[in-house]
Design a protein around this motif. Structure first.
Motif, PDB file in Angstrom:
ATOM      1  N   VAL A 181      81.191  33.360  76.752  1.00 54.22           N
ATOM      2  CA  VAL A 181      82.503  32.886  77.214  1.00 54.22           C
ATOM      3  C   VAL A 181      82.355  32.019  78.465  1.00 54.22           C
ATOM      4  N   PHE A 182      81.507  32.432  79.387  1.00 55.73           N
ATOM      5  CA  PHE A 182      81.316  31.640  80.610  1.00 55.73           C
ATOM      6  C   PHE A 182      80.840  30.233  80.258  1.00 55.73           C
ATOM      7  N   LYS A 183      79.854  30.130  79.388  1.00 55.56           N
ATOM      8  CA  LYS A 183      79.319  28.823  78.988  1.00 55.56           C
ATOM      9  C   LYS A 183      80.417  27.956  78.363  1.00 55.56           C
ATOM     10  N   GLU A 184      81.241  28.570  77.519  1.00 54.59           N
ATOM     11  CA  GLU A 184      82.341  27.838  76.893  1.00 54.59           C
ATOM     12  C   GLU A 184      83.335  27.363  77.935  1.00 54.59           C
ATOM     13  N   CYS A 185      83.626  28.212  78.932  1.00 52.69           N
ATOM     14  CA  CYS A 185      84.558  27.823  80.000  1.00 52.69           C
ATOM     15  C   CYS A 185      84.027  26.626  80.783  1.00 52.69           C
ATOM     16  N   VAL A 186      82.750  26.650  81.112  1.00 53.35           N
ATOM     17  CA  VAL A 186      82.155  25.548  81.872  1.00 53.35           C
ATOM     18  C   VAL A 186      82.236  24.253  81.076  1.00 53.35           C
ATOM     19  N   GLU A 187      81.933  24.321  79.787  1.00 57.39           N
ATOM     20  CA  GLU A 187      81.984  23.111  78.960  1.00 57.39           C
ATOM     21  C   GLU A 187      83.418  22.600  78.825  1.00 57.39           C
ATOM     22  N   ALA A 188      84.369  23.527  78.710  1.00 61.07           N
ATOM     23  CA  ALA A 188      85.777  23.124  78.621  1.00 61.07           C
ATOM     24  C   ALA A 188      86.238  22.469  79.918  1.00 61.07           C
ATOM     25  N   ILE A 189      85.825  23.032  81.050  1.00 61.03           N
ATOM     26  CA  ILE A 189      86.200  22.471  82.352  1.00 61.03           C
ATOM     27  C   ILE A 189      85.599  21.081  82.520  1.00 61.03           C
ATOM     28  N   LYS A 190      84.337  20.931  82.168  1.00 55.25           N
ATOM     29  CA  LYS A 190      83.692  19.607  82.251  1.00 55.25           C
ATOM     30  C   LYS A 190      84.443  18.584  81.402  1.00 55.25           C
ATOM     31  N   MET A 191      84.776  18.974  80.185  1.00 57.56           N
ATOM     32  CA  MET A 191      85.449  18.050  79.279  1.00 57.56           C
ATOM     33  C   MET A 191      86.844  17.693  79.795  1.00 57.56           C
ATOM     34  N   ALA A 192      87.561  18.697  80.295  1.00 57.55           N
ATOM     35  CA  ALA A 192      88.906  18.447  80.825  1.00 57.55           C
ATOM     36  C   ALA A 192      88.870  17.477  81.990  1.00 57.55           C
ATOM     37  N   LYS A 193      87.909  17.641  82.878  1.00 55.79           N
ATOM     38  CA  LYS A 193      87.803  16.726  84.016  1.00 55.79           C
ATOM     39  C   LYS A 193      87.451  15.308  83.554  1.00 55.79           C
ATOM     40  N   ARG A 194      86.603  15.193  82.518  1.00 51.22           N
ATOM     41  CA  ARG A 194      86.265  13.867  82.005  1.00 51.22           C
ATOM     42  C   ARG A 194      87.481  13.172  81.409  1.00 51.22           C
ATOM     43  N   LEU A 195      88.427  13.968  80.910  1.00 50.88           N
ATOM     44  CA  LEU A 195      89.615  13.401  80.279  1.00 50.88           C
ATOM     45  C   LEU A 195      90.773  13.193  81.257  1.00 50.88           C
ATOM     46  N   GLY A 196      90.556  13.535  82.516  1.00 47.54           N
ATOM     47  CA  GLY A 196      91.573  13.259  83.530  1.00 47.54           C
ATOM     48  C   GLY A 196      92.543  14.385  83.803  1.00 47.54           C
ATOM     49  N   PHE A 197      92.229  15.600  83.353  1.00 49.33           N
ATOM     50  CA  PHE A 197      93.102  16.746  83.610  1.00 49.33           C
ATOM     51  C   PHE A 197      92.795  17.366  84.974  1.00 49.33           C
ATOM     52  N   GLN A 198      93.798  18.033  85.533  1.00 53.37           N
ATOM     53  CA  GLN A 198      93.591  18.871  86.701  1.00 53.37           C
ATOM     54  C   GLN A 198      93.200  20.268  86.216  1.00 53.37           C
ATOM     55  N   VAL A 199      92.218  20.856  86.895  1.00 56.90           N
ATOM     56  CA  VAL A 199      91.700  22.159  86.478  1.00 56.90           C
ATOM     57  C   VAL A 199      91.564  23.065  87.688  1.00 56.90           C
ATOM     58  N   ALA A 200      91.977  24.316  87.532  1.00 55.33           N
ATOM     59  CA  ALA A 200      91.792  25.337  88.563  1.00 55.33           C
ATOM     60  C   ALA A 200      91.067  26.527  87.940  1.00 55.33           C
ATOM     61  N   THR A 201      90.489  27.357  88.772  1.00 51.30           N
ATOM     62  CA  THR A 201      89.927  28.619  88.290  1.00 51.30           C
ATOM     63  C   THR A 201      90.755  29.767  88.835  1.00 51.30           C
ATOM     64  N   ASN A 202      90.732  30.869  88.112  1.00 56.68           N
ATOM     65  CA  ASN A 202      91.528  32.048  88.454  1.00 56.68           C
ATOM     66  C   ASN A 202      90.601  33.260  88.449  1.00 56.68           C
ATOM     67  N   THR A 203      90.400  33.875  89.604  1.00 57.99           N
ATOM     68  CA  THR A 203      89.397  34.938  89.756  1.00 57.99           C
ATOM     69  C   THR A 203      90.014  36.216  90.289  1.00 57.99           C
ATOM     70  N   THR A 204      89.610  37.333  89.697  1.00 54.03           N
ATOM     71  CA  THR A 204      89.983  38.651  90.208  1.00 54.03           C
ATOM     72  C   THR A 204      88.734  39.322  90.766  1.00 54.03           C
ATOM     73  N   VAL A 205      88.849  39.888  91.945  1.00 58.46           N
ATOM     74  CA  VAL A 205      87.724  40.536  92.618  1.00 58.46           C
ATOM     75  C   VAL A 205      87.841  42.046  92.415  1.00 58.46           C
ATOM     76  N   TYR A 206      86.734  42.671  91.997  1.00 55.65           N
ATOM     77  CA  TYR A 206      86.712  44.110  91.745  1.00 55.65           C
ATOM     78  C   TYR A 206      85.755  44.811  92.707  1.00 55.65           C
ATOM     79  N   ARG A 207      85.710  46.127  92.586  1.00 50.59           N
ATOM     80  CA  ARG A 207      84.907  46.934  93.512  1.00 50.59           C
ATOM     81  C   ARG A 207      83.447  46.493  93.559  1.00 50.59           C
ATOM     82  N   GLU A 208      82.862  46.223  92.394  1.00 52.87           N
ATOM     83  CA  GLU A 208      81.454  45.881  92.334  1.00 52.87           C
ATOM     84  C   GLU A 208      81.199  44.375  92.435  1.00 52.87           C
TER      85      GLU A 208
END
Length: 456
Positions: A188-215
Motif C-alpha cells: 500500500v505504501f508503494k502504491e501511495c507514493v506512486e499515486a502521489i508522484k503521478m498526481a503531482k505530475r498532473l498538476g494536483f495538490q496533494v497532502a498527507t494525513n498521519t496518525t501517531v500511535y504509542r509505538e
C-alpha cells in the motif's frame, strides 16, 4: 506564503462573517462520509465494526450535496470508508466545487491512480504524448494504461480534475514497513507514493494525513515529512491516535490486542508532539499554530467538535467524528440538542471519561482558529504562520530509505514467506495493494500461528 491565499481568505472570511453576526456555533469543515465500505482494515480504525450492519449502504449524491449546503462549511473533507469506492465520487467532488467549497479527498491511495488515469484519458491530446512517455518511463502507468488513455474516455462520465480548491489527502502513517503494518496489507505504501508522484505530475495538490500511535517512532515521522516534502507534497495533517470506543472494540475483538498498548494517553501525545512547532517551521503542517502549541503541551484548549461536524449514512453524528452518542436529522438540530458542555476537557480535566486522552484535530484544531481559549498574541501567531513563507522541499528527503519493508523483502509477512519457502507452512494468499477486498487474514493468521506468534 505557507497556504494558498485564496483558500486562506475563504476560511478567514467565513470566520469573520459569523463572528460579526454573533453566531455562537458554526461549521468550519464538514467531514462527509458517503459510505463506510473500505478496501482496507486498518489497525486503529473502528469504522468497519461501528457501522458493520450498514457497510453496503451509502448516501445519495443529493443528500451529500445538501449536507454541505446545510452546514455551509467552507471546506469539505470527503472520507469514509474509502471515498473512491463511492460510485458517484466524481459527481460529488465536482458538485462541491460548484458550491464554492474547498474539497479534500481523504483516501488510502489504493484506487487513486485509477482516477488519475481517467482524468488523463478525458483530457488526452497528441500534445500530451510527451507526458505519457514520462509517466511510462517512471513506471507510473503501464503500456496497457497508455493505450487506454490514448483512446480517450468515451463513457461520458465526469472526472476529477486539478484545481486550486482541491486536495488529494493521502493516508500515510510512516515509512513503508510501518505504514503497511498499520493498514494490514503490504504494497500500500508503494502504491501511495506512486499515486502521489503521478498526481503531482498532473498538476494536483496533494497532502498527507498521519496518525501517531504509542509505538510511532518520532524520528520516522520526521523522515516521512522529509521524504514527502522532497516529492513535492503540498502539506501534512497530523493528529494523535485516540482510544475511542469503536477502535478499542475492534482492536480487542478482531485483533486480540490491548488498546492501551497501541493508543496514546494525553501525556504521551505531548511527548510525541514535543517538536511539532519545529516541524511546522520546516514543513507545511496544516492547522493553526495554537493547536500545535496544544499538542506540544504548551497550553490548554477546550473542544469545539461542533465546528467540524460529521454527516454520514445515519445522519449528523454527535458529539464528534470519533464518539457516537446519537445521530440527528439536521445540523441545526444537532447543535441545539447536544449538550456540548458535557464533552472535551477544561484545563486538562475531562468532562466525559471518554475524552480524557483526546487531543485530536477534529475537536481541538478549530479551537485555535476560533479563539475559544484566546491568549494575547494568538491571532498574530496564526497570521504569521499562515502568511509566512512556504517551506521549500527538504533535500534530505532524497536520502531517506522510505522503502524499508515489502520492497526490500522485510515486510511484515517476510517471516511467513520464509516459512513457506522452507516448507514450514501451508498456502498463503497475499493481496497486492491494487486489488479490491480485504486481505485474507485467516490464511495469514493460521500460518503465523504455526510459527508461534500472531501477526502484528
Amino acid at each position: 506564503m505557507r497556504f494558498p491565499l485564496a483558500l486562506t481568505a475563504k476560511i478567514a472570511g467565513h470566520i469573520l462573517k459569523h463572528k460579526w453576526r454573533g453566531t455562537p456555533k458554526f461549521a468550519l469543515v464538514l467531514q462527509l462520509e458517503p459510505l463506510h465500505t473500505c478496501n482496507l482494515t486498518c489497525t486503529g480504525c473502528g469504522r468497519i465494526r461501528e457501522y458493520s450492519t450498514s457497510l453496503k449502504d451509502m448516501m445519495s449524491l443529493e443528500d451529500c450535496l445538501a449536507a454541505a449546503q446545510e452546514c455551509d462549511a467552507p471546506m469539505v473533507s470527503i472520507c469514509g470508508g474509502e471515498p473512491l469506492i463511492y460510485p458517484k465520487i466524481e459527481e460529488l467532488v465536482n458538485g462541491l466545487l460548484a458550491q464554492g467549497r474547498i474539497v479534500y479527498i481523504c483516501t488510502n491511495g489504493v484506487f487513486m491512480r485509477r482516477k488519475l488515469r481517467d482524468y488523463l484519458a478525458a483530457t488526452y491530446t497528441p500534445a500530451r504524448e510527451t507526458l505519457l512517455q514520462e509517466l511510462l518511463a517512471e513506471k507510473l502507468i503501464s503500456d496497457k494504461d497508455a493505450e487506454t488513455i490514448r483512446q480517450g474516455k468515451k463513457d461520458g462520465k465526469p472526472v476529477i480534475a486539478p484545481t486550486q480548491w482541491l486536495y488529494w489527502n493521502v493516508h500515510i502513517d510512516g515509512l513503508e514497513y510501518t505504514h503497511d503494518l498499520i493498514v494490514e496489507r503490504e504494497g500500500v505504501f508503494k502504491e501511495c507514493v506512486e499515486a502521489i508522484k503521478m498526481a503531482k505530475r498532473l498538476g494536483f495538490q496533494v497532502a498527507t494525513n498521519t496518525t501517531v500511535y504509542r509505538e510511532t517512532d518520532v524520528r520516522e515521522i520526521e523522515q516521512m515529512f522529509a521524504f514527502f516534502s522532497w516529492l513535492g507534497v503540498d502539506g501534512h495533517t497530523i493528529s494523535p491516535g485516540y482510544d475511542y470506543d469503536a477502535a478499542k472494540k475492534d482492536m480487542i475483538q478482531r485483533l486480540g490486542k490491548k488498546p492501551e498498548d497501541f493508543f496514546l494517553t494525553r501525556a504521551m501525545t505531548k511527548e510525541k508532539f514535543a517538536r511539532i512547532l519545529e516541524w511546522g517551521e520546516k514543513y507545511t503542517i496544516f492547522g493553526t499554530r495554537v493547536y500545535q502549541e496544544f499538542l506540544a503541551g504548551k497550553r490548554e484548549l477546550t473542544c469545539t467538535a461542533w465546528a467540524i461536524p460529521t454527516r454520514n449514512i445515519a445522519g449528523w453524528k454527535a458529539p464528534c467524528y470519533l464518539m457516537t452518542d446519537g445521530h440527528y436529522q439536521t445540523y441545526q438540530e444537532m447543535l441545539e440538542k447536544v449538550d456540548w458542555d458535557k464533552y472535551g476537557t477544561v484545563n486538562g480535566v475531562a468532562r466525559d471519561p471518554r475524552c480524557e486522552n483526546c487531543m485530536v484535530h477534529c475537536g481541538y484544531d478549530p479551537s485555535g482558529a476560533l479563539g475559544t481559549n484566546y491568549q494575547p498574541g494568538d491571532n498574530w501567531k496564526n497570521i504569521k504562520y499562515n502568511f509566512g513563507p512556504k517551506p521549500k522541499p527538504d533535500p534530505e528527503g532524497a536520502k531517506v530509505q522510505a522503502f524499508n519493508g515489502a520492497s526490500v523483502g522485510k515486510g511484515h509477512l517476510a517471516e511467513a514467506r520464509l516459512a513457506l519457502k522452507e516448507g514450514k507452512g501451508g498456502k498463503i494468499t497475499v493481496q497486492p495493494a491494487g486489488d479490491c477486498g480485504s486481505p485474507d487474514h485467516r490464511q495469514r493468521e493460521e500460518l503465523l500461528a504455526k510459527m508461534g506468534r500472531k501477526e502484528a
